[in-house]
Design an enzyme around this catalytic site. Structure first.
Site, PDB file in Angstrom:
ATOM      1  N   SER A  39      12.164   7.088   7.730  1.00 20.63           N
ATOM      2  CA  SER A  39      11.929   6.726   9.126  1.00 20.63           C
ATOM      3  C   SER A  39      12.531   5.359   9.374  1.00 20.63           C
ATOM      4  CB  SER A  39      10.416   6.689   9.372  1.00 20.63           C
ATOM      5  OG  SER A  39      10.150   6.255  10.683  1.00 20.63           O
ATOM      6  N   CYS A  58       7.318  -6.763   7.369  1.00 20.86           N
ATOM      7  CA  CYS A  58       8.471  -6.218   8.089  1.00 20.86           C
ATOM      8  C   CYS A  58       8.969  -7.253   9.082  1.00 20.86           C
ATOM      9  CB  CYS A  58       8.089  -4.932   8.834  1.00 20.86           C
ATOM     10  SG  CYS A  58       9.515  -4.180   9.667  1.00 20.86           S
ATOM     11  N   CYS A  75       7.916  -4.924  15.821  1.00 20.26           N
ATOM     12  CA  CYS A  75       7.564  -4.033  16.928  1.00 20.26           C
ATOM     13  C   CYS A  75       6.176  -4.442  17.417  1.00 20.26           C
ATOM     14  CB  CYS A  75       7.588  -2.575  16.477  1.00 20.26           C
ATOM     15  SG  CYS A  75       9.193  -2.108  15.807  1.00 20.26           S
ATOM     16  N   CYS A 119       3.170   8.544   1.451  1.00 17.97           N
ATOM     17  CA  CYS A 119       3.802   7.641   2.424  1.00 17.97           C
ATOM     18  C   CYS A 119       4.077   6.328   1.695  1.00 17.97           C
ATOM     19  CB  CYS A 119       2.849   7.450   3.603  1.00 17.97           C
ATOM     20  SG  CYS A 119       3.505   6.322   4.831  1.00 17.97           S
ATOM     21  N   GLU A 122      10.871  -1.740   6.722  1.00 22.19           N
ATOM     22  CA  GLU A 122      11.964  -0.970   7.329  1.00 22.19           C
ATOM     23  C   GLU A 122      12.913  -0.570   6.195  1.00 22.19           C
ATOM     24  OE1 GLU A 122      13.096   0.403  10.368  1.00 22.19           O
ATOM     25  OE2 GLU A 122      14.666   0.938   8.962  1.00 22.19           O
ATOM     26  N   CYS A 127       2.795  -2.668  16.036  1.00 25.01           N
ATOM     27  CA  CYS A 127       2.678  -2.269  14.620  1.00 25.01           C
ATOM     28  C   CYS A 127       2.039  -3.352  13.756  1.00 25.01           C
ATOM     29  CB  CYS A 127       4.075  -1.934  14.089  1.00 25.01           C
ATOM     30  SG  CYS A 127       4.090  -1.572  12.321  1.00 25.01           S
ATOM     31  N   GLU A 145       0.832  -1.193   0.000  1.00 22.51           N
ATOM     32  CA  GLU A 145       0.000   0.000   0.000  1.00 22.51           C
ATOM     33  C   GLU A 145       0.866   1.242   0.000  1.00 22.51           C
ATOM     34  OE1 GLU A 145      -3.878  -1.511   2.408  1.00 22.51           O
ATOM     35  OE2 GLU A 145      -2.067  -1.183   3.563  1.00 22.51           O
ATOM     36  N   SER A 155      12.037   6.201  14.853  1.00 23.82           N
ATOM     37  CA  SER A 155      10.904   5.673  15.620  1.00 23.82           C
ATOM     38  C   SER A 155      11.453   5.329  17.001  1.00 23.82           C
ATOM     39  CB  SER A 155      10.348   4.418  14.945  1.00 23.82           C
ATOM     40  OG  SER A 155       9.687   4.784  13.759  1.00 23.82           O
ATOM     41  N   HIS A 180       9.886   5.919  20.488  1.00 20.38           N
ATOM     42  CA  HIS A 180       8.790   5.278  21.245  1.00 20.38           C
ATOM     43  C   HIS A 180       9.118   4.867  22.670  1.00 20.38           C
ATOM     44  CE1 HIS A 180       7.278   5.437  17.257  1.00 20.38           C
ATOM     45  NE2 HIS A 180       7.614   4.241  16.870  1.00 20.38           N
ATOM     46  N   CYS A 221      -0.463   5.666  10.289  1.00 21.32           N
ATOM     47  CA  CYS A 221       0.800   5.048  10.665  1.00 21.32           C
ATOM     48  C   CYS A 221       0.585   3.736  11.396  1.00 21.32           C
ATOM     49  CB  CYS A 221       1.547   5.960  11.635  1.00 21.32           C
ATOM     50  SG  CYS A 221       2.241   7.355  10.844  1.00 21.32           S
TER      51      CYS A 221
END
Ligand code: SAH
Ligand code: SF4
Length: 357
Positions: A205, A126, A130, A119, A174, A133, A98, A228, A230, A347
């Site tokens: 990012s 990935c 995380c 984006c 990533e 996510c 996407e 990122s 967090h 996100c």
């Protein structure tokens, strides 16, 4: 027949690679400029070699074999003009990714109301897992090739009929784990013969791949870096981001500092606020310390819910208190009010599935 290992899509090639190929075919150098103008020129963007009408037919068919034009296929477009739109794209091998087009928002960006952000995804799935996510939920499938990354921009501009003037590599995957393809795509997107988008208009990012942050710092491109983060401590960050075991916070901060020095740039820390996980005042104070040392800007992102994950965003009061601790310490910080939540395009909501919408 071109051996399979030598087949590289046209949108994967750098200008000098195309020139070399043309030289090998005994063609004049100006052909490269003609071809790239057909591929990337504003009013052209042809999607087949036959469309390049000023090239000899024999040359077109030779190049079509070794350098096919194969942009991803647009499966669905959700959302509408003036709102966030999500393009679901099918790749050559059937995998789905996407890409999300976020229109200008005077409320968010003030003067810059003609800002159109895309984006972009960099991998299918990935591997970094995380805990919060969606993209990591189904695991990692493969890297995107450079042409698949460039293709997202070309297709978004085609569908919207508008020029993208801001790129964020914050879609699925990533980017730093797919460094070579990603950097190749960036250089094509940046090149005057390519898409021609300024490096300062691109932000990458990363969850914190320290060696790649240092590699990028040594590159001349003035691309912007967002981390990122967090969590400001290893205790908090380590709980939600497995990558923190390999590259703990201190080590990450040193790489960020190296990046800032080399590029003479300020970076951004992204910080999702997750209730009861990383939203305590003590964590805000430590975060302020981390940011002060680097003069980093902080982007607070209230957590977007993900089906199948237990996390939620803190109350607005808690969000505001967290923000005021940062501001009170002189840190440049904002809360990002998400767009695209309703179409799962915000996100961390991008995942490898045929989503509704
Ligand atoms: N892998 C890179 C690039 C993806 S960027 C990275 O992690 O930086 C996607 C951004 O959305 C990251 O900052 C990520 O931490 C954030 N994100 C992930 N899940 C989210 C969620 N549920 N709500 C809000 N942001 C989320
Ligand atoms: Fe991967 Fe980034 Fe999601 Fe972590 S936040 S799982 S690194 S896409």
């Amino acid at each position: 027949m071109t051996p399979a290992s030598e087949i590289r899509p046209l949108h994967f090639l750098q200008k000098d690679e195309l020139e070399e190929r043309l030289r090998a075919l005994g063609q004049p150098a100006y052909r490269a400029g003609q071809i790239l103008d057909w591929a990337y020129g504003r009013d052209k963007r042809v999607e087949s070699w036959e469309g390049m009408t000023n090239l000899p037919a024999a040359l077109r068919s030779a190049l079509a074999e070794s350098h096919p034009i194969s942009l991803p296929e647009v499966v669905t477009v959700s959302g509408s003009k003036d709102t966030t739109r999500k393009l679901l794209l099918r790749l050559r091998d059937g995998e789905l990714i996407e890409t999300v087009l976020i229109p200008a928002s005077p409320a968010l960006y003030g003067e810059e109301s003609d800002r159109r952000t895309l984006c972009v995804s960099s991998q299918v799935g990935c591997a970094y897992g995380c805990k919060f996510c969606a993209s990591g939920l189904d695991g990692w499938k493969r890297h995107l090739t450079a042409d698949e990354i460039v293709g997202q921009v070309l297709l978004a501009e085609k569908i919207s009929g508008e020029r993208i003037n801001n790129l964020v590599f914050m879609g699925m995957g990533e980017p730093m784990a797919n460094y070579d393809n990603w950097l190749r795509a960036v250089s094509i997107l940046n090149a005057p013969w390519g898409v021609g988008l300024g490096a300062r208009k691109m932000t990458v990012s990363t969850s914190g791949l320290v060696p790649r942050i240092r590699d990028l710092a040594d590159q001349p491109l003035q691309i912007r870096l967002a981390i990122s983060l967090h969590g400001a401590s290893d205790e908090v960050r380590g709980q939600i981001m497995p990558v923190n075991k390999k590259h703990p916070v201190e080590e990450l901060m040193e790489a960020c500092s190296y990046y800032c020095e080399r590029k003479k740039q300020m970076i951004t820390f992204e910080y999702i606020l997750i209730e009861g996980v990383n939203d305590a005042p003590g964590e805000a104070r430590l975060l302020a310390e981390r940011a002060r040392g680097l003069r980093a800007k902080i982007n607070l992102i209230p957590y977007n819910t993900v089906d199948g994950l237990p996390w939620k965003r803190p109350s607005e009061d808690v969000q505001e208190e967290f923000l005021s601790i940062l501001l009170g310490r002189g840190i440049a910080a904002t809360i990002r009010r998400e767009k695209g939540h309703d179409i799962d395009a915000a996100c961390g909501q991008l995942r490898r599935r045929m989503s509704a919408g």
